[in-house]
Every structure is written in C-alpha cells, then in structure tokens.
Design a protein around this motif. Structure first.
Motif, PDB file in Angstrom:
ATOM      1  N   ALA A 110       0.812  -1.220   0.000  1.00 18.48           N
ATOM      2  CA  ALA A 110       0.000   0.000   0.000  1.00 18.48           C
ATOM      3  C   ALA A 110       0.848   1.274   0.000  1.00 18.48           C
ATOM      4  O   ALA A 110       0.532   2.229  -0.727  1.00 18.48           O
ATOM      5  CB  ALA A 110      -0.948   0.001   1.191  1.00 18.48           C
ATOM      6  N   ASP A 111       1.910   1.326   0.796  1.00 20.06           N
ATOM      7  CA  ASP A 111       2.736   2.536   0.842  1.00 20.06           C
ATOM      8  C   ASP A 111       3.412   2.796  -0.503  1.00 20.06           C
ATOM      9  O   ASP A 111       3.479   3.938  -0.964  1.00 20.06           O
ATOM     10  CB  ASP A 111       3.806   2.437   1.940  1.00 20.06           C
ATOM     11  N   GLN A 112       3.892   1.742  -1.125  1.00 21.38           N
ATOM     12  CA  GLN A 112       4.525   1.882  -2.443  1.00 21.38           C
ATOM     13  C   GLN A 112       3.488   2.291  -3.480  1.00 21.38           C
ATOM     14  O   GLN A 112       3.738   3.174  -4.309  1.00 21.38           O
ATOM     15  CB  GLN A 112       5.195   0.575  -2.857  1.00 21.38           C
ATOM     16  N   ARG A 113       2.323   1.676  -3.433  1.00 17.00           N
ATOM     17  CA  ARG A 113       1.245   1.996  -4.378  1.00 17.00           C
ATOM     18  C   ARG A 113       0.850   3.467  -4.245  1.00 17.00           C
ATOM     19  O   ARG A 113       0.706   4.181  -5.227  1.00 17.00           O
ATOM     20  CB  ARG A 113       0.043   1.084  -4.119  1.00 17.00           C
ATOM     21  N   ARG A 114       0.702   3.923  -3.017  1.00 18.23           N
ATOM     22  CA  ARG A 114       0.317   5.314  -2.782  1.00 18.23           C
ATOM     23  C   ARG A 114       1.371   6.258  -3.344  1.00 18.23           C
ATOM     24  O   ARG A 114       1.052   7.237  -4.013  1.00 18.23           O
ATOM     25  CB  ARG A 114       0.128   5.548  -1.285  1.00 18.23           C
ATOM     26  N   ALA A 115       2.639   5.980  -3.093  1.00 18.50           N
ATOM     27  CA  ALA A 115       3.719   6.832  -3.596  1.00 18.50           C
ATOM     28  C   ALA A 115       3.751   6.847  -5.118  1.00 18.50           C
ATOM     29  O   ALA A 115       3.894   7.912  -5.740  1.00 18.50           O
ATOM     30  CB  ALA A 115       5.069   6.377  -3.039  1.00 18.50           C
ATOM     31  N   VAL A 116       3.600   5.692  -5.740  1.00 19.55           N
ATOM     32  CA  VAL A 116       3.618   5.604  -7.210  1.00 19.55           C
ATOM     33  C   VAL A 116       2.460   6.397  -7.803  1.00 19.55           C
ATOM     34  O   VAL A 116       2.629   7.159  -8.753  1.00 19.55           O
ATOM     35  CB  VAL A 116       3.592   4.124  -7.675  1.00 19.55           C
ATOM     36  N   VAL A 117       1.270   6.247  -7.235  1.00 19.43           N
ATOM     37  CA  VAL A 117       0.100   6.972  -7.744  1.00 19.43           C
ATOM     38  C   VAL A 117       0.278   8.474  -7.564  1.00 19.43           C
ATOM     39  O   VAL A 117       0.046   9.258  -8.493  1.00 19.43           O
ATOM     40  CB  VAL A 117      -1.196   6.482  -7.056  1.00 19.43           C
ATOM     41  N   LEU A 118       0.699   8.885  -6.370  1.00 16.65           N
ATOM     42  CA  LEU A 118       0.861  10.324  -6.121  1.00 16.65           C
ATOM     43  C   LEU A 118       1.926  10.934  -7.029  1.00 16.65           C
ATOM     44  O   LEU A 118       1.776  12.065  -7.492  1.00 16.65           O
ATOM     45  CB  LEU A 118       1.203  10.582  -4.649  1.00 16.65           C
ATOM     46  N   THR A 133       2.095  12.624   3.087  1.00 14.19           N
ATOM     47  CA  THR A 133       2.037  11.353   3.811  1.00 14.19           C
ATOM     48  C   THR A 133       2.645  11.430   5.206  1.00 14.19           C
ATOM     49  O   THR A 133       2.519  10.480   5.979  1.00 14.19           O
ATOM     50  CB  THR A 133       2.754  10.239   3.024  1.00 14.19           C
ATOM     51  N   GLY A 134       3.335  12.530   5.507  1.00 12.92           N
ATOM     52  CA  GLY A 134       3.949  12.673   6.818  1.00 12.92           C
ATOM     53  C   GLY A 134       5.159  11.780   7.012  1.00 12.92           C
ATOM     54  O   GLY A 134       5.433  11.326   8.117  1.00 12.92           O
ATOM     55  N   THR A 135       5.892  11.529   5.918  1.00 14.41           N
ATOM     56  CA  THR A 135       7.079  10.681   5.997  1.00 14.41           C
ATOM     57  C   THR A 135       8.290  11.450   5.483  1.00 14.41           C
ATOM     58  O   THR A 135       8.162  12.506   4.880  1.00 14.41           O
ATOM     59  CB  THR A 135       6.914   9.406   5.143  1.00 14.41           C
ATOM     60  N   ALA A 136       9.457  10.889   5.689  1.00 13.19           N
ATOM     61  CA  ALA A 136      10.692  11.511   5.230  1.00 13.19           C
ATOM     62  C   ALA A 136      10.826  11.359   3.713  1.00 13.19           C
ATOM     63  O   ALA A 136      10.401  10.340   3.148  1.00 13.19           O
ATOM     64  CB  ALA A 136      11.891  10.865   5.915  1.00 13.19           C
ATOM     65  N   PRO A 137      11.434  12.340   3.040  1.00 14.05           N
ATOM     66  CA  PRO A 137      11.638  12.226   1.590  1.00 14.05           C
ATOM     67  C   PRO A 137      12.395  10.962   1.186  1.00 14.05           C
ATOM     68  O   PRO A 137      12.097  10.357   0.159  1.00 14.05           O
ATOM     69  CB  PRO A 137      12.430  13.486   1.231  1.00 14.05           C
ATOM     70  N   GLY A 138      13.361  10.541   1.992  1.00 19.01           N
ATOM     71  CA  GLY A 138      14.102   9.320   1.691  1.00 19.01           C
ATOM     72  C   GLY A 138      13.208   8.088   1.698  1.00 19.01           C
ATOM     73  O   GLY A 138      13.391   7.168   0.901  1.00 19.01           O
ATOM     74  N   THR A 139      12.235   8.078   2.590  1.00 17.94           N
ATOM     75  CA  THR A 139      11.280   6.975   2.637  1.00 17.94           C
ATOM     76  C   THR A 139      10.432   6.957   1.378  1.00 17.94           C
ATOM     77  O   THR A 139      10.201   5.899   0.783  1.00 17.94           O
ATOM     78  CB  THR A 139      10.380   7.103   3.884  1.00 17.94           C
ATOM     79  N   VAL A 140       9.995   8.143   0.953  1.00 17.64           N
ATOM     80  CA  VAL A 140       9.190   8.241  -0.276  1.00 17.64           C
ATOM     81  C   VAL A 140      10.012   7.756  -1.467  1.00 17.64           C
ATOM     82  O   VAL A 140       9.522   6.994  -2.305  1.00 17.64           O
ATOM     83  CB  VAL A 140       8.688   9.680  -0.506  1.00 17.64           C
ATOM     84  N   THR A 141      11.274   8.177  -1.544  1.00 21.05           N
ATOM     85  CA  THR A 141      12.148   7.740  -2.633  1.00 21.05           C
ATOM     86  C   THR A 141      12.288   6.226  -2.635  1.00 21.05           C
ATOM     87  O   THR A 141      12.239   5.587  -3.690  1.00 21.05           O
ATOM     88  CB  THR A 141      13.533   8.404  -2.495  1.00 21.05           C
ATOM     89  N   SER A 142      12.425   5.644  -1.454  1.00 20.27           N
ATOM     90  CA  SER A 142      12.526   4.188  -1.335  1.00 20.27           C
ATOM     91  C   SER A 142      11.234   3.512  -1.796  1.00 20.27           C
ATOM     92  O   SER A 142      11.268   2.526  -2.533  1.00 20.27           O
ATOM     93  CB  SER A 142      12.822   3.815   0.121  1.00 20.27           C
ATOM     94  N   TRP A 143      10.092   4.038  -1.362  1.00 22.00           N
ATOM     95  CA  TRP A 143       8.811   3.475  -1.791  1.00 22.00           C
ATOM     96  C   TRP A 143       8.671   3.539  -3.308  1.00 22.00           C
ATOM     97  O   TRP A 143       8.221   2.589  -3.936  1.00 22.00           O
ATOM     98  CB  TRP A 143       7.645   4.222  -1.168  1.00 22.00           C
TER      99      TRP A 143
END
Length: 170
Positions: A110-118, A133-143
C-alpha cells in the motif's frame, strides 16, 4: 453564501481528479467513492479552515485515503470477498494497458502503491508526497524505487505470459 460558492467551485475543479487518484491508491472505485464523499463532507464542515491550507485538494485526498484505510481495517473480510468477486470480471472498453497497470498496482504494498500513484498519476514531487504522507523524503524515494521495480516485474510477467500465449495460438 460566499463560502458555498467557494466550496462549490473547489469541488467542481477537484472532485474527479481526487476520485481518480484515491481510486488508484486503494484499488477499488466503490471504496474510493465512499472515502472521497466522506472527505468532501468533512472539508465542507471545516471549509473556512480547509480553504486556508496551501493545498485543500491534498487535504481532501489525504482524508479520503485515511477514510479508506480505516474502512479496510474495520471490514477485512468484506473487502476480500469484494476483490474476489471483482478481480475475475472483465470490463469492456478498458485499455489492456490500463488493466495491466491497475493489476500491477494491486500487487504492490500500500505505501509503495500510494507513492507511485501520487508521483506518476497526481504529479507530486517527492517532497510534496513526503509532506502529504507525513514521511521523510528518503522513505518516499525508497517506496517509489521499490514500487517501480515491483510493478516492472509484474508488468514484465504479464507481458511475457501474454506473448507466450500469442505464440501458442499462432
């Protein structure tokens, strides 16, 4: 009256886009419709505050996503039955690529799906996704990286099985 006109304009300009985004994030049109409707109701009730935000649309999208996740947690069995019934249905007039992408999105976390869609459908930057999403940019990049890789694997599997079937049919 002015609040009503402002909200109506906001809703008219953003509702289809938000519904499309949330639908892609949660993988179900009907669940997305319910979640988005609730989110717009909450936005209307708080409109004097929400309209002051940097992106009221992002606020509505986030609330809608959270509504959907909350619904999942409350009704896991109902959702499994729903997905079991809808996955097998064929829908006419859908592009095969669209179907493959939605199927691949459903296969990733779900987290990866949300990042890809956004990122790819909504067009948000990594920083904007991190803020929403209230997460760190590095986490988003990883997702994003993991999500793209997983989707590529699912899409490659789909392509190779389709190509193999076409060769057998020839």
């Amino acid at each position: 009256m002015r609040d009503s006109e402002d909200f109506d304009a906001f809703y008219a300009a953003s509702s289809r886009r938000v519904l499309s985004h949330v639908s892609a994030m949660v993988g179900s049109q009907s669940d997305a419709e319910d979640a988005v409707a609730e989110a717009y109701l909450k936005a209307w009730k708080r409109w004097t505050q929400v309209r002051q935000y940097g992106s009221p649309e992002a606020w509505v999208r986030t609330v809608a996503y959270r509504n959907a996740v909350s619904t999942w947690r409350k009704a896991v069995n109902r959702l499994r039955a729903h997905h079991r019934d809808t996955v097998e249905q064929e829908v006419e007039a859908l592009n095969p690529n669209h179907v493959a992408i939605v199927a691949a999105l459903r296969q990733i976390p779900a987290d990866q799906r949300r990042a890809v869609v956004l990122h790819h459908l909504v067009g948000l930057s990594v920083a904007e996704i991190a803020q929403e999403t209230g997460t760190a940019p590095g986490t988003v990049t990883s997702w994003l990286s993991r999500g793209r890789r997983a989707m590529a694997d699912h899409l490659a599997d789909e392509h190779s099985s389709t190509a193999g079937q076409e060769r057998r049919d020839a």
